[in-house]
Enzyme design. Structure first.
Site, PDB file in Angstrom:
ATOM      1  N   TRP A   3      47.432  48.249  41.193  1.00 41.21           N
ATOM      2  CA  TRP A   3      46.647  49.310  40.561  1.00 41.21           C
ATOM      3  C   TRP A   3      45.409  49.638  41.384  1.00 41.21           C
ATOM      4  CZ3 TRP A   3      50.191  51.209  37.977  1.00 41.21           C
ATOM      5  CH2 TRP A   3      51.074  50.435  37.231  1.00 41.21           C
ATOM      6  N   ASP A  28      37.853  49.237  36.753  1.00 39.40           N
ATOM      7  CA  ASP A  28      39.049  49.397  35.940  1.00 39.40           C
ATOM      8  C   ASP A  28      39.229  48.102  35.156  1.00 39.40           C
ATOM      9  OD1 ASP A  28      41.575  49.566  34.854  1.00 39.40           O
ATOM     10  OD2 ASP A  28      42.595  50.052  36.736  1.00 39.40           O
ATOM     11  N   LYS A  88      46.304  47.309  26.050  1.00 39.48           N
ATOM     12  CA  LYS A  88      46.223  45.853  26.187  1.00 39.48           C
ATOM     13  C   LYS A  88      45.406  45.274  25.031  1.00 39.48           C
ATOM     14  CE  LYS A  88      47.758  46.708  30.448  1.00 39.48           C
ATOM     15  NZ  LYS A  88      49.157  46.616  30.850  1.00 39.48           N
TER      16      LYS A  88
END
Length: 355
Positions: free
Chosen positions: A101, A168, A192
């Site tokens: 990511w 992030d 999440k």
């Protein structure tokens, strides 16, 4: 049979949150209307949005110099929105490469300016967090990924810097106590710890905006979203409401400090088994191990069929490692009870008797 959901995302949510959100889809607040039928401009949803944004700041102990947004497009859209808003024209930004990511964020930022990758663990299969990197005052910002779901690493320290720090936090926000005022911008896909897929949480320090004059699509402009109270366009009503319920659940269960204690206990239990069971091998350096995504492999793949069968018989799902790395990954987010971790540990112990 009770299921033990170790999926990396979309992931487990608290049962009380699932129940209340399901009820709201049928009849929200006794209105005789579904949550997903009510007007997103009406007072009922405006109250949801306002409460959710305020509760984010309360849980993270942030002041009025920050704004909270619930956007769409996932964390992946933020890979582009961040440089559009913060990368100075013909400028450069610093990025830490710690996994897939982070690499995605780097690719998008390169489309708008120069990217200095100040540290990378790619050559070591992202098995650790790079350290000892330096930042320049002429960097527009520094970008990092706090937790890496695929590789199972997690940053334990963040730089004190005069340039904006962008993070992030998709897979570990609300899971541990941090000085969140260190960050000028935080973003997190809400699949999440903070809710279901469909909305992305963005927390931005207002003073960093308005310094870049480039033209950009309206939806990419953080300031426009702030001006419209996070409702520049029709918001993802269900995802925001369920995120609010999840935030309330965190608050009602002792806040972030209590969540961190529970998460530490779960991670310690599982890592202890991995370290002391010769049939399993850890994949991450000890000092950089994630408390959210525990990655490991079998010492001998010959035992894979037996272990997979034991997991299935115990109701364990979602422990298969990401396709790019293989092995196993147990995601133990906030809503994962320690009882489920104990079941996985018992299965790992029982493998000794089968081989």
């Amino acid at each position: 049979m009770k299921k033990h959901n170790f999926s990396a995302g979309p992931s487990i949510l608290p049962q009380e949150v699932l129940k209340k959100s399901a009820e709201a889809v049928i009849n929200f607040n006794g209105l005789g209307l579904s949550l997903i039928e009510i007007s997103h401009r009406g007072k009922d949803f405006l109250a949801i949005m306002d409460e959710a944004r305020a509760l984010v700041k309360k849980l993270l102990d942030l002041g009025e110099d920050y704004e909270v947004l619930f956007l769409q497009g996932g964390a992946s859209l933020q890979f582009s929105m961040v440089p559009y808003n913060l990368m100075k024209e013909n400028g450069k930004a610093a990025y830490l490469d710690t996994g897939s990511w982070a690499a995605g964020a780097i690719r998008e930022a390169k489309k708008l300016g120069t990217v200095d990758v100040v540290g990378s663990s790619k050559d070591a299969s992202y098995s650790f967090i790079p350290k000892g990197y330096s930042l320049d005052s002429d960097h527009s910002y520094f970008h990092c990924t706090s937790n890496n779901t695929i590789y199972g690493t997690q940053m334990k320290e963040f730089p004190d810097s005069d340039i904006p720090v962008v993070c992030d936090m998709s897979s570990d926000i609300f899971s541990r106590v941090l000085d969140f005022s260190k960050f000028s911008l935080i973003y997190a896909g809400a699949q999440k710890n903070s809710g279901p897929a469909g909305t992305t949480l963005v927390i931005v320090k207002k003073e960093i905006l308005g310094k870049v004059k480039r033209k950009m699509p309206a939806y990419f402009n953080y300031q426009l979203h702030i001006d419209k109270g996070s409702m520049l366009n029709t918001p993802p009503v269900f995802a925001v409401y369920t995120s609010l319920l999840t935030l309330k659940w965190i608050e009602n269960n002792g806040g972030i400090s209590a969540a961190e204690k529970r998460n530490t206990a779960k991670a310690s239990l599982l890592y202890n088994e991995i370290d002391n069971n010769d049939l399993f091998t850890p994949t991450v350096r000890k000092e950089d191990r994630s408390a959210m995504n525990v990655t490991f492999k079998l010492a001998d793949d010959f035992h894979k069929e037996i272990f997979d069968s034991l997991c299935k018989s115990a109701g364990i799902i979602g422990v298969k490692g990401h396709a790019s790395v293989g092995g196993y990954r147990a995601s133990i987010y906030n809503a994962m009870p320690i009882e489920s971790v104990k079941v996985l540990v018992e299965v790992m112990e029982s493998l000794k008797e089968k081989v």
